[in-house]
Design a protein around this motif. Sequence first.
Motif, PDB file in Angstrom:
ATOM      1  N   PRO A 194     -17.006  -9.020   4.904  1.00  0.00           N
ATOM      2  CA  PRO A 194     -16.523 -10.145   4.090  1.00  0.00           C
ATOM      3  C   PRO A 194     -17.101 -10.143   2.686  1.00  0.00           C
ATOM      4  O   PRO A 194     -16.405 -10.470   1.718  1.00  0.00           O
ATOM      5  CB  PRO A 194     -16.985 -11.370   4.885  1.00  0.00           C
ATOM      6  CG  PRO A 194     -17.101 -10.895   6.291  1.00  0.00           C
ATOM      7  CD  PRO A 194     -17.594  -9.484   6.172  1.00  0.00           C
ATOM      8  N   MET A 195     -18.367  -9.773   2.554  1.00  0.00           N
ATOM      9  CA  MET A 195     -18.972  -9.744   1.224  1.00  0.00           C
ATOM     10  C   MET A 195     -18.312  -8.690   0.346  1.00  0.00           C
ATOM     11  O   MET A 195     -18.061  -8.908  -0.840  1.00  0.00           O
ATOM     12  CB  MET A 195     -20.472  -9.500   1.340  1.00  0.00           C
ATOM     13  CG  MET A 195     -21.232 -10.683   1.922  1.00  0.00           C
ATOM     14  SD  MET A 195     -23.006 -10.452   1.835  1.00  0.00           S
ATOM     15  CE  MET A 195     -23.578 -12.032   2.460  1.00  0.00           C
ATOM     16  N   ALA A 196     -18.021  -7.533   0.917  1.00  0.00           N
ATOM     17  CA  ALA A 196     -17.347  -6.482   0.155  1.00  0.00           C
ATOM     18  C   ALA A 196     -15.947  -6.920  -0.255  1.00  0.00           C
ATOM     19  O   ALA A 196     -15.485  -6.618  -1.365  1.00  0.00           O
ATOM     20  CB  ALA A 196     -17.273  -5.195   0.982  1.00  0.00           C
ATOM     21  N   ALA A 197     -15.259  -7.667   0.622  1.00  0.00           N
ATOM     22  CA  ALA A 197     -13.926  -8.164   0.298  1.00  0.00           C
ATOM     23  C   ALA A 197     -13.989  -9.157  -0.859  1.00  0.00           C
ATOM     24  O   ALA A 197     -13.161  -9.115  -1.781  1.00  0.00           O
ATOM     25  CB  ALA A 197     -13.295  -8.821   1.526  1.00  0.00           C
ATOM     26  N   LEU A 198     -14.962 -10.049  -0.823  1.00  0.00           N
ATOM     27  CA  LEU A 198     -15.106 -11.017  -1.912  1.00  0.00           C
ATOM     28  C   LEU A 198     -15.400 -10.309  -3.227  1.00  0.00           C
ATOM     29  O   LEU A 198     -14.850 -10.675  -4.275  1.00  0.00           O
ATOM     30  CB  LEU A 198     -16.227 -12.007  -1.582  1.00  0.00           C
ATOM     31  CG  LEU A 198     -15.989 -12.910  -0.366  1.00  0.00           C
ATOM     32  CD1 LEU A 198     -17.248 -13.715  -0.055  1.00  0.00           C
ATOM     33  CD2 LEU A 198     -14.804 -13.842  -0.591  1.00  0.00           C
ATOM     34  N   SER A 199     -16.238  -9.293  -3.188  1.00  0.00           N
ATOM     35  CA  SER A 199     -16.557  -8.538  -4.397  1.00  0.00           C
ATOM     36  C   SER A 199     -15.316  -7.855  -4.958  1.00  0.00           C
ATOM     37  O   SER A 199     -15.106  -7.815  -6.176  1.00  0.00           O
ATOM     38  CB  SER A 199     -17.644  -7.503  -4.107  1.00  0.00           C
ATOM     39  OG  SER A 199     -18.853  -8.135  -3.733  1.00  0.00           O
ATOM     40  N   ALA A 200     -14.480  -7.301  -4.074  1.00  0.00           N
ATOM     41  CA  ALA A 200     -13.257  -6.637  -4.522  1.00  0.00           C
ATOM     42  C   ALA A 200     -12.330  -7.622  -5.225  1.00  0.00           C
ATOM     43  O   ALA A 200     -11.729  -7.300  -6.259  1.00  0.00           O
ATOM     44  CB  ALA A 200     -12.543  -5.990  -3.331  1.00  0.00           C
ATOM     45  N   VAL A 201     -12.211  -8.825  -4.679  1.00  0.00           N
ATOM     46  CA  VAL A 201     -11.349  -9.835  -5.291  1.00  0.00           C
ATOM     47  C   VAL A 201     -11.866 -10.210  -6.672  1.00  0.00           C
ATOM     48  O   VAL A 201     -11.103 -10.295  -7.640  1.00  0.00           O
ATOM     49  CB  VAL A 201     -11.256 -11.087  -4.393  1.00  0.00           C
ATOM     50  CG1 VAL A 201     -10.516 -12.211  -5.111  1.00  0.00           C
ATOM     51  CG2 VAL A 201     -10.555 -10.748  -3.086  1.00  0.00           C
ATOM     52  N   VAL A 202     -13.170 -10.433  -6.773  1.00  0.00           N
ATOM     53  CA  VAL A 202     -13.757 -10.824  -8.054  1.00  0.00           C
ATOM     54  C   VAL A 202     -13.547  -9.727  -9.097  1.00  0.00           C
ATOM     55  O   VAL A 202     -13.321 -10.008 -10.279  1.00  0.00           O
ATOM     56  CB  VAL A 202     -15.257 -11.147  -7.882  1.00  0.00           C
ATOM     57  CG1 VAL A 202     -15.940 -11.321  -9.228  1.00  0.00           C
ATOM     58  CG2 VAL A 202     -15.421 -12.403  -7.040  1.00  0.00           C
ATOM     59  N   ARG A 203     -13.595  -8.459  -8.673  1.00  0.00           N
ATOM     60  CA  ARG A 203     -13.377  -7.349  -9.599  1.00  0.00           C
ATOM     61  C   ARG A 203     -11.906  -7.106  -9.883  1.00  0.00           C
ATOM     62  O   ARG A 203     -11.557  -6.237 -10.691  1.00  0.00           O
ATOM     63  CB  ARG A 203     -13.999  -6.069  -9.039  1.00  0.00           C
ATOM     64  CG  ARG A 203     -15.517  -6.083  -8.969  1.00  0.00           C
ATOM     65  CD  ARG A 203     -16.065  -4.689  -8.698  1.00  0.00           C
ATOM     66  NE  ARG A 203     -15.552  -4.130  -7.453  1.00  0.00           N
ATOM     67  CZ  ARG A 203     -16.158  -4.238  -6.276  1.00  0.00           C
ATOM     68  NH1 ARG A 203     -17.289  -4.930  -6.173  1.00  0.00           N
ATOM     69  NH2 ARG A 203     -15.646  -3.698  -5.200  1.00  0.00           N
ATOM     70  N   GLY A 204     -11.024  -7.825  -9.214  1.00  0.00           N
ATOM     71  CA  GLY A 204      -9.595  -7.658  -9.425  1.00  0.00           C
ATOM     72  C   GLY A 204      -9.010  -6.446  -8.738  1.00  0.00           C
ATOM     73  O   GLY A 204      -7.926  -5.978  -9.104  1.00  0.00           O
ATOM     74  N   GLU A 205      -9.680  -5.930  -7.712  1.00  0.00           N
ATOM     75  CA  GLU A 205      -9.209  -4.746  -7.009  1.00  0.00           C
ATOM     76  C   GLU A 205      -8.294  -5.141  -5.852  1.00  0.00           C
ATOM     77  O   GLU A 205      -8.593  -6.080  -5.110  1.00  0.00           O
ATOM     78  CB  GLU A 205     -10.392  -3.960  -6.451  1.00  0.00           C
ATOM     79  CG  GLU A 205     -11.348  -3.450  -7.509  1.00  0.00           C
ATOM     80  CD  GLU A 205     -12.593  -2.828  -6.912  1.00  0.00           C
ATOM     81  OE1 GLU A 205     -12.707  -2.820  -5.666  1.00  0.00           O
ATOM     82  OE2 GLU A 205     -13.458  -2.365  -7.679  1.00  0.00           O
ATOM     83  N   GLY A 219     -14.097 -16.578  -5.780  1.00  0.00           N
ATOM     84  CA  GLY A 219     -14.983 -16.793  -6.916  1.00  0.00           C
ATOM     85  C   GLY A 219     -16.177 -17.655  -6.558  1.00  0.00           C
ATOM     86  O   GLY A 219     -17.330 -17.326  -6.882  1.00  0.00           O
ATOM     87  N   ASP A 220     -15.926 -18.768  -5.864  1.00  0.00           N
ATOM     88  CA  ASP A 220     -17.013 -19.662  -5.447  1.00  0.00           C
ATOM     89  C   ASP A 220     -17.938 -18.979  -4.441  1.00  0.00           C
ATOM     90  O   ASP A 220     -19.161 -19.089  -4.534  1.00  0.00           O
ATOM     91  CB  ASP A 220     -16.444 -20.940  -4.835  1.00  0.00           C
ATOM     92  CG  ASP A 220     -15.773 -21.835  -5.861  1.00  0.00           C
ATOM     93  OD1 ASP A 220     -16.432 -22.186  -6.854  1.00  0.00           O
ATOM     94  OD2 ASP A 220     -14.601 -22.178  -5.671  1.00  0.00           O
ATOM     95  N   LEU A 221     -17.348 -18.282  -3.476  1.00  0.00           N
ATOM     96  CA  LEU A 221     -18.167 -17.653  -2.449  1.00  0.00           C
ATOM     97  C   LEU A 221     -19.001 -16.506  -3.016  1.00  0.00           C
ATOM     98  O   LEU A 221     -20.146 -16.299  -2.599  1.00  0.00           O
ATOM     99  CB  LEU A 221     -17.275 -17.152  -1.306  1.00  0.00           C
ATOM    100  CG  LEU A 221     -16.476 -18.230  -0.571  1.00  0.00           C
ATOM    101  CD1 LEU A 221     -15.759 -17.626   0.629  1.00  0.00           C
ATOM    102  CD2 LEU A 221     -17.359 -19.387  -0.149  1.00  0.00           C
TER     103      LEU A 221
END
Length: 372
Positions: free
Chosen positions: A109-120, A6-8
């Motif tokens: 890494p950016m795509a991974a962070l986006s996936a986490v934020v979207r709950g995927e 979330g922070d990143l």
Amino acid sequence: MLDIAGDLSRWIDEGREFAVATVVGVSGSAPRAPGAALAVDSDGEAVGSVSGGCVEGAVYDLCRQAMKDGEPLVERFGYSDEDAFTVGLTCGGIIDILVTPVSADRSVPMAALSAVVRGEPAALARVARGPSGLLGSALLVRPDGSWEGGLGGPAELDRTAAGEARALLEAGRTGTVEFSEDGSRCPGGLTLLVESNVPPPRMIIFGAIDFAAALVRVGKLIGYHVTVCDARPVFATRARFPEADEIVVDWPHRYLRSTETDGRTVLCVLTHDAKFDVPLLTEALRLPVAYTGAMGSRRTHADRDRHLREAGLTDRDLSRLRSPIGLDLGARTSEETALSIAAEIIATRRGGTGASLTGSGTPIHRDGGTIS
């Protein structure tokens, strides 16, 4: 690094560049498990933690250096008489830290962070030990086995890494795997850290009683998606359980039969009423869930055990039941009882004994290779 996604993600949206230090290996007693992360941006702001304080200052400096150099690095921190109170782990363990600069050209890494934020659900796999040219290279792996990115080696290496990452993702685990640089599964040449992002495990509480309200709060605190189920609509209300993720009015056994559970699900049966307990536990003890506990006195348990045997449950089925529920903490209040139940769930999940650490000689921090 997914634990501070979330922070990143916010930093990325604000156009900041930063470096992330991630725990990639643990030996002995250490405060954080693989996947724990500390990030530092170009202005010196920091988020997260890799050690609970022991080596944060030194890791902070490594992040600043990685941003300056633009290259990933691995550093080991352990206990020694000389550095125990400067940059060493005073708890006596050893941790390996991967430090990676993150900028706009590091899309995985950016795509991974986006996936986490979207709950995927997704797994981020990064080279934590190996040739310098591969260090920090990454794959983002999806539940269907597809991936993006690459580790910089032969195609077989990516296929092997994606397969290992998918297996850990399916299990909801974060950990490390080893194989050779050519992609064969012979350990020794390369270590991959796989961080899995999966939905939180479920805690289903049956019985909308006062103890359930306290257990909802504790269940949320330790990371569960909490459902309260009771057949009585006057008790199963949002007003009584404002912190629950779901409130279900249904017969417990019927709801359990229809809802989704898995190997991380915990079931807490607080009804201690045979007309609810027996059909519910007949269903529950045949499911491959992580934990099933039932509230009641020892006399209640003995009567329930007899009814369950009459319903066809075997000794093997009944051995999976934790009853009376919880650890012996001398609990009296609803809140204390909820803590005793949560303590038993954690001990079951992590392989703990429930004994006092004072004088026990057992490890304080057990295998940090998995996060459930």
